[in-house]
Design a protein around this motif. Structure first.
Motif, short mmCIF file in Angstrom:
data_model
loop_
_atom_site.label_atom_id
_atom_site.label_comp_id
_atom_site.label_asym_id
_atom_site.label_seq_id
_atom_site.Cartn_x
_atom_site.Cartn_y
_atom_site.Cartn_z
N ASN A 277 0.94 -1.33 -0.02
CA ASN A 277 -0.11 0.04 -0.15
C ASN A 277 0.80 1.11 -0.18
OD1 ASN A 277 -2.32 -1.37 0.05
ND2 ASN A 277 -2.58 -1.37 2.23
N GLY A 278 0.56 2.40 -0.93
CA GLY A 278 1.13 3.39 -0.82
C GLY A 278 2.49 3.25 -1.90
N ILE A 279 2.83 2.24 -2.54
CA ILE A 279 3.86 2.30 -3.36
C ILE A 279 3.18 1.63 -4.89
CG2 ILE A 279 6.05 0.92 -4.13
CD1 ILE A 279 6.65 0.59 -1.10
N SER A 280 3.13 2.51 -5.88
CA SER A 280 2.93 2.07 -7.22
C SER A 280 3.85 1.29 -7.79
CB SER A 280 2.66 3.21 -8.11
OG SER A 280 3.63 3.99 -8.27
N GLY A 281 3.39 0.07 -8.44
CA GLY A 281 4.21 -0.70 -9.17
C GLY A 281 4.58 -2.02 -8.25
N ASN A 282 5.14 -3.07 -8.76
CA ASN A 282 5.47 -4.16 -8.04
C ASN A 282 6.74 -3.71 -7.02
OD1 ASN A 282 3.80 -5.48 -9.12
ND2 ASN A 282 4.84 -6.13 -10.93
N VAL A 283 6.95 -4.62 -5.93
CA VAL A 283 8.06 -4.47 -5.18
C VAL A 283 8.80 -5.90 -4.83
CG1 VAL A 283 7.30 -2.65 -4.07
CG2 VAL A 283 6.60 -4.74 -3.11
N ASP A 284 10.02 -6.10 -4.50
CA ASP A 284 10.49 -7.33 -4.42
C ASP A 284 10.06 -7.72 -2.82
OD1 ASP A 284 11.90 -7.11 -6.78
OD2 ASP A 284 13.91 -6.66 -5.66
N ILE A 285 9.75 -8.89 -2.72
CA ILE A 285 9.48 -9.49 -1.38
C ILE A 285 10.43 -10.61 -1.10
CG2 ILE A 285 7.76 -10.90 0.07
CD1 ILE A 285 6.78 -7.93 -0.74
N ASN A 286 11.09 -10.50 -0.15
CA ASN A 286 12.29 -11.47 0.35
C ASN A 286 11.87 -12.32 1.49
OD1 ASN A 286 13.83 -10.32 -1.73
ND2 ASN A 286 14.53 -8.64 -0.16
N GLU A 287 12.42 -13.53 1.47
CA GLU A 287 12.21 -14.30 2.88
C GLU A 287 13.63 -14.69 3.35
OE1 GLU A 287 10.33 -18.70 3.55
OE2 GLU A 287 9.38 -17.36 2.33
N MET A 288 13.56 -14.51 4.60
CA MET A 288 14.91 -14.76 5.35
C MET A 288 14.66 -15.75 6.42
SD MET A 288 17.12 -12.17 7.51
CE MET A 288 16.94 -11.02 6.31
N ASP A 289 15.69 -16.96 6.71
CA ASP A 289 15.42 -17.98 7.69
C ASP A 289 15.50 -17.11 9.15
OD1 ASP A 289 15.87 -20.69 8.66
OD2 ASP A 289 17.64 -19.77 9.53
N LEU A 290 14.69 -17.41 10.07
CA LEU A 290 14.75 -16.78 11.42
C LEU A 290 16.08 -16.66 12.16
CD1 LEU A 290 13.12 -15.01 13.43
CD2 LEU A 290 12.21 -17.22 14.15
N ALA A 291 16.68 -17.95 11.72
CA ALA A 291 18.08 -18.07 12.73
C ALA A 291 19.02 -17.05 12.08
CB ALA A 291 18.61 -19.43 12.51
N PHE A 292 18.98 -16.84 10.76
CA PHE A 292 19.97 -15.82 10.11
C PHE A 292 19.35 -14.45 10.61
CE2 PHE A 292 21.02 -12.85 6.54
CZ PHE A 292 22.41 -13.25 6.67
N PHE A 293 18.28 -14.12 10.53
CA PHE A 293 17.71 -12.73 10.89
C PHE A 293 18.38 -12.48 12.41
CE2 PHE A 293 14.68 -10.28 13.23
CZ PHE A 293 14.65 -9.21 12.28
N ASN A 294 18.15 -13.46 13.16
CA ASN A 294 18.51 -13.26 14.73
C ASN A 294 20.06 -13.20 14.95
OD1 ASN A 294 15.90 -13.18 15.62
ND2 ASN A 294 15.99 -15.40 15.98
N SER A 295 20.68 -13.50 13.92
CA SER A 295 22.08 -13.53 14.06
C SER A 295 22.43 -11.93 13.64
CB SER A 295 22.80 -14.62 13.40
OG SER A 295 22.70 -14.37 11.91
N VAL A 296 21.91 -11.63 12.49
CA VAL A 296 22.40 -10.11 11.88
C VAL A 296 21.63 -8.96 12.66
CG1 VAL A 296 23.22 -11.10 9.82
CG2 VAL A 296 20.68 -10.28 10.06
N ASN A 297 20.55 -9.48 13.68
CA ASN A 297 19.60 -8.19 14.08
C ASN A 297 19.65 -8.44 15.61
OD1 ASN A 297 18.76 -6.48 11.83
ND2 ASN A 297 18.00 -8.52 10.96
N PRO A 298 20.61 -8.70 16.16
CA PRO A 298 20.23 -9.00 17.83
C PRO A 298 19.46 -7.96 18.48
CG PRO A 298 22.69 -8.27 17.31
CD PRO A 298 22.04 -8.40 15.85
N GLY A 299 18.77 -8.32 19.35
CA GLY A 299 17.99 -7.52 20.24
C GLY A 299 16.78 -6.93 19.48
#
Length: 59
Positions: free
Chosen positions: A11-33
């Motif tokens: 919503n609010g963005i015209s046109g298509n956007v990329d949607i990415n998926e990330m493994d939760l363990a990897f997300f937690n390792s790069v975004n502590p806290g």
């Protein structure tokens, strides 16, 4: 992490956007806290210049 689609809609963005998926363990390792929540709908209206945890969770 991988690109799920290049034809996502946001919503609010015209046109298509990329949607990415990330493994939760990897997300937690790069975004502590950062806490992952099931309901990612912000409880307040966000503005273009906003920053902080709400923005990081939304991203």
């Amino acid at each position: 992490m991988f690109q799920y689609t290049d034809q996502g809609k946001v919503n609010g963005i015209s046109g298509n956007v990329d949607i990415n998926e990330m493994d939760l363990a990897f997300f937690n390792s790069v975004n502590p806290g950062v806490t992952v929540v099931e309901d990612n709908e912000p409880s307040t209206q966000l503005q273009q210049s906003d920053s902080g945890l709400t923005i990081k969770e939304l991203q």
